[in-house]
Motif scaffolding. Structure first.
Motif, short mmCIF file in Angstrom:
data_model
loop_
_atom_site.label_atom_id
_atom_site.label_comp_id
_atom_site.label_asym_id
_atom_site.label_seq_id
_atom_site.Cartn_x
_atom_site.Cartn_y
_atom_site.Cartn_z
N GLY A 99 0.90 -1.26 0.21
CA GLY A 99 -0.08 -0.01 0.09
C GLY A 99 0.85 1.23 0.07
N GLY A 100 0.06 2.34 -0.45
CA GLY A 100 0.73 3.69 -0.40
C GLY A 100 -0.36 4.62 -0.22
N CYS A 101 -0.07 5.48 0.71
CA CYS A 101 -1.09 6.54 1.38
C CYS A 101 -0.31 7.98 1.38
CB CYS A 101 -1.52 6.19 2.93
SG CYS A 101 -3.00 7.17 3.52
N ASP A 102 -1.23 8.73 0.39
CA ASP A 102 -0.61 10.07 0.11
C ASP A 102 -1.36 11.41 0.72
OD1 ASP A 102 0.39 12.62 -0.96
OD2 ASP A 102 -0.21 11.93 -3.05
N VAL A 103 -0.86 11.62 1.99
CA VAL A 103 -1.72 12.53 2.66
C VAL A 103 -1.32 13.96 2.30
CG1 VAL A 103 -2.53 13.36 5.07
CG2 VAL A 103 -1.66 10.89 4.56
N GLY A 104 -2.36 14.72 1.43
CA GLY A 104 -1.88 15.95 0.81
C GLY A 104 -2.82 16.77 1.71
N SER A 105 -2.45 18.19 1.32
CA SER A 105 -3.09 19.30 2.20
C SER A 105 -4.62 19.57 1.82
CB SER A 105 -2.46 20.62 1.87
OG SER A 105 -2.52 20.89 0.56
N THR A 106 -5.03 18.90 0.60
CA THR A 106 -6.27 19.15 0.04
C THR A 106 -7.17 17.79 0.09
OG1 THR A 106 -5.80 21.04 -0.91
CG2 THR A 106 -7.72 20.29 -1.50
N TYR A 107 -6.14 16.96 -0.58
CA TYR A 107 -7.05 15.61 -0.73
C TYR A 107 -6.06 14.24 -0.36
CZ TYR A 107 -10.67 17.37 -3.73
OH TYR A 107 -11.75 17.93 -3.91
N THR A 108 -6.42 13.22 0.34
CA THR A 108 -5.79 12.16 0.72
C THR A 108 -6.15 10.99 -0.44
OG1 THR A 108 -5.51 12.76 2.99
CG2 THR A 108 -5.26 10.72 2.73
N LYS A 109 -5.14 10.46 -0.93
CA LYS A 109 -5.23 9.31 -1.71
C LYS A 109 -4.50 7.86 -1.29
CE LYS A 109 -3.31 12.57 -3.20
NZ LYS A 109 -3.36 13.89 -2.74
N ALA A 110 -5.05 7.03 -1.36
CA ALA A 110 -4.72 5.59 -1.11
C ALA A 110 -4.69 4.71 -2.07
CB ALA A 110 -5.43 4.99 0.24
N VAL A 111 -3.86 3.64 -2.25
CA VAL A 111 -3.70 2.68 -3.34
C VAL A 111 -3.07 1.27 -2.80
CG1 VAL A 111 -2.13 2.04 -5.33
CG2 VAL A 111 -3.18 4.34 -5.34
N ILE A 131 -3.95 6.09 -15.71
CA ILE A 131 -4.28 6.10 -14.59
C ILE A 131 -4.63 7.72 -14.00
CG2 ILE A 131 -3.77 5.45 -11.98
CD1 ILE A 131 -2.25 3.20 -13.32
N ASP A 132 -5.73 7.67 -13.06
CA ASP A 132 -5.91 9.06 -12.62
C ASP A 132 -4.69 9.60 -12.12
OD1 ASP A 132 -6.82 11.11 -10.97
OD2 ASP A 132 -8.34 9.92 -9.87
N PRO A 133 -4.64 10.70 -12.59
CA PRO A 133 -3.01 11.67 -12.18
C PRO A 133 -2.90 12.10 -10.85
CG PRO A 133 -4.50 13.10 -13.77
CD PRO A 133 -5.08 11.52 -13.75
N GLN A 134 -4.04 12.21 -10.15
CA GLN A 134 -4.08 12.66 -8.90
C GLN A 134 -3.76 11.41 -7.85
OE1 GLN A 134 -7.90 13.96 -7.64
NE2 GLN A 134 -7.33 15.27 -6.08
N LEU A 135 -3.57 10.17 -8.34
CA LEU A 135 -3.07 9.11 -7.73
C LEU A 135 -1.65 8.97 -7.49
CD1 LEU A 135 -6.00 6.31 -8.34
CD2 LEU A 135 -5.74 7.62 -6.57
N MET A 136 -1.10 9.57 -8.37
CA MET A 136 0.48 9.21 -8.83
C MET A 136 1.27 9.00 -7.53
SD MET A 136 0.92 8.35 -11.95
CE MET A 136 -0.88 7.87 -11.94
N GLY A 137 1.18 10.11 -6.72
CA GLY A 137 1.74 9.94 -5.36
C GLY A 137 1.60 8.65 -4.45
N ALA A 138 0.54 8.41 -4.26
CA ALA A 138 0.14 6.92 -3.70
C ALA A 138 0.31 5.92 -4.30
CB ALA A 138 -1.50 6.98 -3.37
N LEU A 139 0.34 6.12 -5.62
CA LEU A 139 0.78 4.68 -6.53
C LEU A 139 2.34 4.54 -6.41
CD1 LEU A 139 0.33 2.65 -8.49
CD2 LEU A 139 0.38 4.21 -10.42
N GLY A 140 2.90 5.51 -6.53
CA GLY A 140 4.56 5.58 -6.44
C GLY A 140 4.85 4.89 -4.97
#
Length: 268
Positions: free
Chosen positions: A5-17, A243-252
């Motif tokens: 798993g990857g969890c990208d906790v951003g200032s506006t949105y949080t993404k998990a993959v 793939i949704d570009p907003q997910l790239m941090g969590a995917l990486g």
């Protein structure tokens, strides 16, 4: 099957993959970030784990990596990695041909150059001012009294541009409100906003080593008007990711977790 798993906790949105041991995308989610980063991380991980029947909780993942603004607040994470590295890796596994990124987040803009193995070759970041970030676009959409989605498409309906001269978010919002109040065409004002942001991305793109093409990551990558403006101003082709570009941090982050997790299992 093993999962990572990857969890990208951003200032506006949080993404998990979540990806499987072969690197295939198994689950993903995007939620609006809460004031508390740990709460955001918990909520996103609960949602994404719930999409994989074999998993009961985030603790069942073989390896979990946190990234983003709140990367130190991801419960059960084995470690955390910079969002710059994670965006580079996420784009690399999505489309290895892409070598340059502009990542427009909620509070900053980054230009990232990707090496042949998905690591960061070079980067530049503008975090001194909110102008040109996701928060900036939200403020502009409010000035137009429309949704962010509708605003992002507004400039596509005109070839004329009313320049926005203010560099600060507060002053730019005031300038836009004045222009709207004067009855200026809203689509032409919107085009001016998109052009102004594209110009701010110029230095970031050069630092990222972009010569012919670039891709956008983050929520603003979905802004059609901005993509058009960047192609016009920077004279670069903007590559759409599958793939949704907003997910790239969590995917990486998930891909880093997969590599580290499998390496750990192999060494036992």
């Amino acid at each position: 099957m093993k999962y990572f798993g990857g969890c990208d906790v951003g200032s506006t949105y949080t993404k998990a993959v979540i990806i499987d041991e072969n690197g295939r995308l198994a689950a993903h989610t995007t939620i609006r970030s809460k004031i508390n980063s740990e709460v955001s991380a918990k909520m996103s991980m609960e949602e994404v784990v719930g999409q994989v029947p074999e998993l009961g909780s985030a603790q069942d993942l073989c390896y979990l990596i946190g990234t983003g603004y709140g990367r130190n607040k991801v419960p059960f994470a084995d470690e955390n990695i910079s969002e710059i590295s994670c965006h580079a890796m996420g784009v690399h596994v999505t489309d290895p041909a892409v070598k340059a990124i502009i990542d427009i987040g909620g509070q900053d803009v980054k230009g990232i150059s990707i090496d042949t193995d998905g690591t960061v070759k070079n980067f530049a970041m503008n975090d001194k001012c909110a102008a040109g970030t996701g928060r900036f676009f939200e403020a502009m959409a409010r000035s137009f009294e429309m949704s962010l989605t509708d605003f992002s498409k507004l400039s596509l309906t005109t070839k004329n541009v009313i320049p926005i001269t203010a560099q600060c978010t507060v002053f730019a919002e005031s300038e836009v409100i004045t222009l709207v109040g004067e009855g200026k065409p809203m689509n032409e004002i919107a085009a001016g906003i998109q052009m102004a942001v594209a110009k701010r991305c110029f230095v970031m793109a050069k630092k990222a080593g972009a010569t012919t093409a670039i891709t956008l990551t983050g929520g603003c990558a979905k802004n059609e008007g901005l993509k058009n403006a960047i192609e016009h101003v920077l004279k670069l082709k903007v590559i759409d990711l599958p793939i949704d570009p907003q997910l790239m941090g969590a995917l990486g982050a998930a891909e880093y977790a997969r590599k580290k997790g499998l390496a750990g299992l192999a060494s036992r």
